[in-house]
Motif scaffolding. Structure first.
Motif, PDB file in Angstrom:
ATOM      1  N   ILE A 195      -6.503  -1.384  14.064  1.00  9.03           N
ATOM      2  CA  ILE A 195      -6.302  -0.259  13.159  1.00  9.03           C
ATOM      3  C   ILE A 195      -7.135   0.869  13.757  1.00  9.03           C
ATOM      4  N   LEU A 196      -6.547   2.047  13.889  1.00  9.33           N
ATOM      5  CA  LEU A 196      -7.302   3.179  14.439  1.00  9.33           C
ATOM      6  C   LEU A 196      -8.545   3.440  13.597  1.00  9.33           C
ATOM      7  N   PRO A 197      -9.661   3.803  14.241  1.00  9.81           N
ATOM      8  CA  PRO A 197     -10.913   3.999  13.512  1.00  9.81           C
ATOM      9  C   PRO A 197     -10.803   4.935  12.304  1.00  9.81           C
ATOM     10  N   SER A 198     -10.000   5.968  12.403  1.00  3.24           N
ATOM     11  CA  SER A 198      -9.888   6.932  11.297  1.00  3.24           C
ATOM     12  C   SER A 198      -9.172   6.364  10.070  1.00  3.24           C
ATOM     13  N   HIS A 199      -8.583   5.180  10.193  1.00  5.45           N
ATOM     14  CA  HIS A 199      -7.872   4.566   9.069  1.00  5.45           C
ATOM     15  C   HIS A 199      -8.507   3.254   8.626  1.00  5.45           C
ATOM     16  N   ARG A 200      -9.653   2.931   9.163  1.00  4.04           N
ATOM     17  CA  ARG A 200     -10.336   1.694   8.779  1.00  4.04           C
ATOM     18  C   ARG A 200     -11.015   1.864   7.423  1.00  4.04           C
ATOM     19  N   GLY A 201     -11.307   0.738   6.792  1.00  4.92           N
ATOM     20  CA  GLY A 201     -11.971   0.758   5.494  1.00  4.92           C
ATOM     21  C   GLY A 201     -11.024   0.992   4.332  1.00  4.92           C
ATOM     22  N   LYS A 202      -9.714   0.901   4.578  1.00  3.09           N
ATOM     23  CA  LYS A 202      -8.709   1.142   3.540  1.00  3.09           C
ATOM     24  C   LYS A 202      -7.907  -0.113   3.218  1.00  3.09           C
ATOM     25  N   GLY A 203      -8.331  -1.246   3.756  1.00  6.30           N
ATOM     26  CA  GLY A 203      -7.611  -2.488   3.508  1.00  6.30           C
ATOM     27  C   GLY A 203      -6.413  -2.712   4.414  1.00  6.30           C
ATOM     28  N   LEU A 204      -6.271  -1.901   5.454  1.00  2.46           N
ATOM     29  CA  LEU A 204      -5.094  -2.014   6.315  1.00  2.46           C
ATOM     30  C   LEU A 204      -5.082  -3.292   7.144  1.00  2.46           C
ATOM     31  N   SER A 205      -6.235  -3.766   7.569  1.00  7.29           N
ATOM     32  CA  SER A 205      -6.274  -5.030   8.325  1.00  7.29           C
ATOM     33  C   SER A 205      -5.762  -6.169   7.456  1.00  7.29           C
ATOM     34  N   LYS A 206      -6.160  -6.160   6.195  1.00  2.00           N
ATOM     35  CA  LYS A 206      -5.690  -7.205   5.276  1.00  2.00           C
ATOM     36  C   LYS A 206      -4.196  -7.054   5.011  1.00  2.00           C
ATOM     37  N   TYR A 207      -3.747  -5.835   4.816  1.00  2.00           N
ATOM     38  CA  TYR A 207      -2.324  -5.576   4.608  1.00  2.00           C
ATOM     39  C   TYR A 207      -1.523  -6.062   5.823  1.00  2.00           C
ATOM     40  N   LEU A 216       6.780 -10.541  19.131  1.00  2.00           N
ATOM     41  CA  LEU A 216       7.056 -10.109  17.768  1.00  2.00           C
ATOM     42  C   LEU A 216       5.927  -9.164  17.397  1.00  2.00           C
ATOM     43  N   CYS A 217       6.247  -7.891  17.214  1.00  2.00           N
ATOM     44  CA  CYS A 217       5.216  -6.869  17.021  1.00  2.00           C
ATOM     45  C   CYS A 217       5.299  -6.253  15.628  1.00  2.00           C
ATOM     46  N   PHE A 218       4.154  -5.803  15.153  1.00  2.00           N
ATOM     47  CA  PHE A 218       4.024  -5.172  13.848  1.00  2.00           C
ATOM     48  C   PHE A 218       3.334  -3.829  14.033  1.00  2.00           C
ATOM     49  N   GLY A 219       3.963  -2.766  13.581  1.00  2.00           N
ATOM     50  CA  GLY A 219       3.363  -1.440  13.627  1.00  2.00           C
ATOM     51  C   GLY A 219       2.978  -0.990  12.236  1.00  2.00           C
ATOM     52  N   VAL A 220       1.798  -0.410  12.107  1.00  2.00           N
ATOM     53  CA  VAL A 220       1.313   0.124  10.833  1.00  2.00           C
ATOM     54  C   VAL A 220       1.421   1.639  10.901  1.00  2.00           C
ATOM     55  N   MET A 250       0.863  -1.183   0.000  1.00  2.92           N
ATOM     56  CA  MET A 250       0.000   0.000   0.000  1.00  2.92           C
ATOM     57  C   MET A 250       0.903   1.238   0.000  1.00  2.92           C
ATOM     58  N   PRO A 251       0.748   2.072  -0.973  1.00  4.24           N
ATOM     59  CA  PRO A 251       1.689   3.197  -1.133  1.00  4.24           C
ATOM     60  C   PRO A 251       1.678   4.219  -0.006  1.00  4.24           C
ATOM     61  N   ASP A 252       0.565   4.438   0.637  1.00  4.95           N
ATOM     62  CA  ASP A 252       0.501   5.461   1.684  1.00  4.95           C
ATOM     63  C   ASP A 252       0.757   4.910   3.082  1.00  4.95           C
ATOM     64  N   TYR A 253       1.037   3.614   3.192  1.00  2.00           N
ATOM     65  CA  TYR A 253       1.213   2.981   4.494  1.00  2.00           C
ATOM     66  C   TYR A 253       2.408   2.045   4.470  1.00  2.00           C
ATOM     67  N   SER A 254       2.978   1.821   5.637  1.00  2.00           N
ATOM     68  CA  SER A 254       4.075   0.872   5.770  1.00  2.00           C
ATOM     69  C   SER A 254       3.900   0.095   7.067  1.00  2.00           C
ATOM     70  N   ILE A 255       4.561  -1.053   7.127  1.00  7.08           N
ATOM     71  CA  ILE A 255       4.524  -1.895   8.324  1.00  7.08           C
ATOM     72  C   ILE A 255       5.954  -2.236   8.698  1.00  7.08           C
ATOM     73  N   THR A 256       6.251  -2.158   9.983  1.00  8.09           N
ATOM     74  CA  THR A 256       7.579  -2.501  10.472  1.00  8.09           C
ATOM     75  C   THR A 256       7.475  -3.315  11.754  1.00  8.09           C
ATOM     76  N   THR A 311       1.121  -9.285   5.877  1.00 10.20           N
ATOM     77  CA  THR A 311       2.495  -9.094   6.342  1.00 10.20           C
ATOM     78  C   THR A 311       2.827 -10.078   7.459  1.00 10.20           C
ATOM     79  N   ILE A 312       1.891 -10.269   8.363  1.00  2.25           N
ATOM     80  CA  ILE A 312       2.110 -11.192   9.481  1.00  2.25           C
ATOM     81  C   ILE A 312       2.296 -12.624   8.982  1.00  2.25           C
ATOM     82  N   VAL A 313       1.372 -13.112   8.179  1.00  2.00           N
ATOM     83  CA  VAL A 313       1.453 -14.524   7.768  1.00  2.00           C
ATOM     84  C   VAL A 313       2.650 -14.795   6.864  1.00  2.00           C
ATOM     85  N   ALA A 314       3.219 -13.753   6.243  1.00  2.00           N
ATOM     86  CA  ALA A 314       4.395 -13.930   5.391  1.00  2.00           C
ATOM     87  C   ALA A 314       5.710 -13.760   6.145  1.00  2.00           C
TER      88      ALA A 314
END
Length: 148
Positions: free
Chosen positions: A76-88, A44-48, A1-7, A92-95
């Motif tokens: 995912i914070l409510p203001s960022h829901r509905g953008k596919g971030l949970s799936k993203y 093992l933590c993942f931040g969006v 996702m171009p506007d988001y990253s996970i680390t 990332t987690i399962v991979a």
């Protein structure tokens, strides 16, 4: 996702965002800050993060990185829901390399079964083989003992 990253870099995490959400969640209401800090340190933590490098989501896995993992504290914070971030986040987690070849990954959810089913999670077969020690109000008891 171009506007988001996970680390998984814990130094990048915004503890106030994580604690602010989780301490108000149905699953960890009132969790003490130090308990949350220990949970993050030992998982093992993942931040969006959004394009401005603000934390907008989180997940952690309690794992031995060999046989088992427990997925917890996903949001995912409510203001960022509905953008596919949970799936993203789940993709990332399962991979993640540390989670390949595990015998079992489990989670508990009240309302997101549909999301997790897309990534292979299923209801527990033979739930009668599982046992638990469960203290649902442990954080409230800790606060009373501390005089909060």
């Amino acid at each position: 996702m171009p506007d988001y990253s996970i680390t998984t870099d814990k130094d990048a995490f915004d503890f106030d965002v994580i604690y602010g959400f989780i301490s108000q969640s149905y699953w960890a209401m009132g969790i003490p800050k130090e308990t949350m800090r220990r949970a993050i340190a030992n998982s093992l933590c993942f931040g969006v993060f959004d394009k401005d490098n603000k934390q907008v989501g989180f997940a952690r896995l309690i794992t031995d990185s060999a046989t088992f993992a427990y997925l917890a504290d996903v949001f995912i914070l409510p203001s960022h829901r509905g953008k596919g971030l949970s799936k993203y986040l789940m993709e990332t987690i399962v991979a993640h390399p540390d989670l390949q070849g595990l015998r079992r990954i489990v989670l508990a959810t009240r309302d997101a079964h549909g999301l997790y089913a897309q990534y292979g999670f299923q209801p527990i077969e033979n739930p009668e083989i599982l046992m638990q020690i469960w203290h649902p109000n442990v954080y409230q008891r800790e606060q009373i003992a501390e005089g909060v």
